[in-house]
Design an enzyme around this catalytic site. Sequence first.
Site, PDB file in Angstrom:
ATOM      1  N   ARG A  98       0.839  -1.203   0.000  1.00  0.00           N
ATOM      2  CA  ARG A  98       0.000   0.000   0.000  1.00  0.00           C
ATOM      3  C   ARG A  98       0.868   1.244   0.000  1.00  0.00           C
ATOM      4  O   ARG A  98       2.004   1.229   0.485  1.00  0.00           O
ATOM      5  CB  ARG A  98      -0.977   0.013   1.186  1.00  0.00           C
ATOM      6  CG  ARG A  98      -0.363   0.476   2.508  1.00  0.00           C
ATOM      7  CD  ARG A  98       0.363  -0.638   3.202  1.00  0.00           C
ATOM      8  NE  ARG A  98       0.861  -0.222   4.516  1.00  0.00           N
ATOM      9  CZ  ARG A  98       2.140  -0.273   4.861  1.00  0.00           C
ATOM     10  NH1 ARG A  98       3.049  -0.670   4.004  1.00  0.00           N
ATOM     11  NH2 ARG A  98       2.527   0.073   6.081  1.00  0.00           N
ATOM     12  N   THR A 106     -13.389   3.611  -7.834  1.00  0.00           N
ATOM     13  CA  THR A 106     -12.393   2.622  -7.464  1.00  0.00           C
ATOM     14  C   THR A 106     -11.893   2.040  -8.781  1.00  0.00           C
ATOM     15  O   THR A 106     -12.689   1.527  -9.570  1.00  0.00           O
ATOM     16  CB  THR A 106     -12.998   1.511  -6.597  1.00  0.00           C
ATOM     17  OG1 THR A 106     -13.427   2.083  -5.358  1.00  0.00           O
ATOM     18  CG2 THR A 106     -11.989   0.414  -6.336  1.00  0.00           C
TER      19      THR A 106
END
Length: 302
Positions: free
Chosen positions: A232, A280
């Site tokens: 991430r 997204t």
Amino acid sequence: MISILVPRRHRLQLGLAAAMSLALAGTALTQQGGGMPAPGPMPPAPMATAPMAPMASIDRAKILTDLGVFGDFAVYKLRPEYAMLPAADRKAAAAEVLAVVAKHKDKVIVDAYLTRGFDAKSDYFLRVHAYDLAAAQKFLTDFRATKFGSYSDVTENLVGITKGLNYITKQKSETLNAGLFAATYTDPAPRYAIMIPVKKNAEWWNMTPEQRLKEIEVHTAPTLQYLVNVKRKLYHSTGLSDTDFITYFETNDLGAFNNLLIALAQVPENKYHVRWGNPTVLGTIQSIDSVVNTLSDADRSM
């Protein structure tokens, strides 16, 4: 010896004639290459020009770990008309894109992702990193000027900057900080990338730093188990885009990523979101030449 007296006026005339004869003789010799040119200031010698060194590419590993780096996420939908161009034109268009990437390699690094088949509103997206945001803008401007870029409509564009940890630092949250840095990605090389923008409400920003720290600690704790499956990266974007954060993930295990997002949806901090996703964007991690060539070689019937 007999002396001949010449009047002064005649002596001056003879002197002038002799001087003119010498001057004419000197000019003739110079024109024939047999004499020295008249003295004068010499022209400066030409300066030696060193060959230009090729532009060095940005250090990818360094820019991806440095702080204060800008990340520009540009999401594109390719118009159907592009597939109707002759194959030779599409091949040339793909080569033109690669030339633009090479032109800017000393200022930006460009990552590309194929989203066609995963997202109705896009076919690909680019993640552009630069130390100077204007350099990213120049690249994206040149990219849109290519034939491939001119057939690509922007469906989303977000800008963020990398910063240090605000909350889970060694000083503020020692145990969780140790957990973050102890976790190591162990899965095979990631094949998928997901970009999710996040915007917080005013209530969040008006909490005290101590209150936000507690919320983020609750947010972080359930994510630690997934860091072996999911990479991430966080970009801060308040004031730079219509969002507060751009969360970027890479994974080879979409099931693990799905479980991670379910865990994040269940923490109290989630109630302060006014935007989570939307869009997204999910894509496969590819080189830019692979993305452009795949979309340029696509069958016209698509």
